[in-house]
Design a protein around this motif. Structure first.
Motif, mmCIF file in Angstrom:
data_model
loop_
_atom_site.group_PDB
_atom_site.id
_atom_site.type_symbol
_atom_site.label_atom_id
_atom_site.label_comp_id
_atom_site.label_asym_id
_atom_site.label_seq_id
_atom_site.Cartn_x
_atom_site.Cartn_y
_atom_site.Cartn_z
ATOM 1 N N THR A 187 -11.806 137.797 -78.875
ATOM 2 C CA THR A 187 -11.875 138.965 -78.001
ATOM 3 C C THR A 187 -13.184 139.691 -78.290
ATOM 4 O OG1 THR A 187 -9.477 139.209 -78.018
ATOM 5 C CG2 THR A 187 -10.762 141.127 -77.324
ATOM 6 N N THR A 247 -18.295 133.433 -72.152
ATOM 7 C CA THR A 247 -17.115 132.571 -72.243
ATOM 8 C C THR A 247 -17.516 131.117 -72.457
ATOM 9 O OG1 THR A 247 -15.829 134.070 -70.866
ATOM 10 C CG2 THR A 247 -15.026 131.815 -71.046
ATOM 11 N N ASP A 295 -11.178 136.638 -74.245
ATOM 12 C CA ASP A 295 -11.076 137.938 -73.587
ATOM 13 C C ASP A 295 -12.371 138.705 -73.812
ATOM 14 O OD1 ASP A 295 -8.435 137.756 -72.618
ATOM 15 O OD2 ASP A 295 -7.634 138.304 -74.575
#
Length: 62
Positions: free
Chosen positions: A3, A25, A40
């Motif tokens: 995250t 990502t 995330d």
């Protein structure tokens, strides 16, 4: 699940944010070997009047 909490000055477009999260990502998955759905990213837009460096608000920097 990785995250990322990203704080940046407000003003970026949705398209710039979209490209940013896609790139982060992709690199995260390549590096850590995780799935795309495991990453995330939380973006917080900050007004320049609410961020200071070296004792000076960014809204006052020239």
């Amino acid at each position: 699940m990785p995250t990322f909490h990203v704080e940046m000055f407000e003003g970026r477009t949705v398209e710039q944010k979209r490209k940013f999260v896609e790139a982060v990502t992709r690199v995260t998955c390549e590096t850590l070997g995780c799935s795309v759905s495991a990453v995330d990213i939380i973006i917080t837009d900050i007004k320049r009047e609410n961020w200071a460096t070296g004792g000076e608000l960014w809204i006052d920097k020239k």
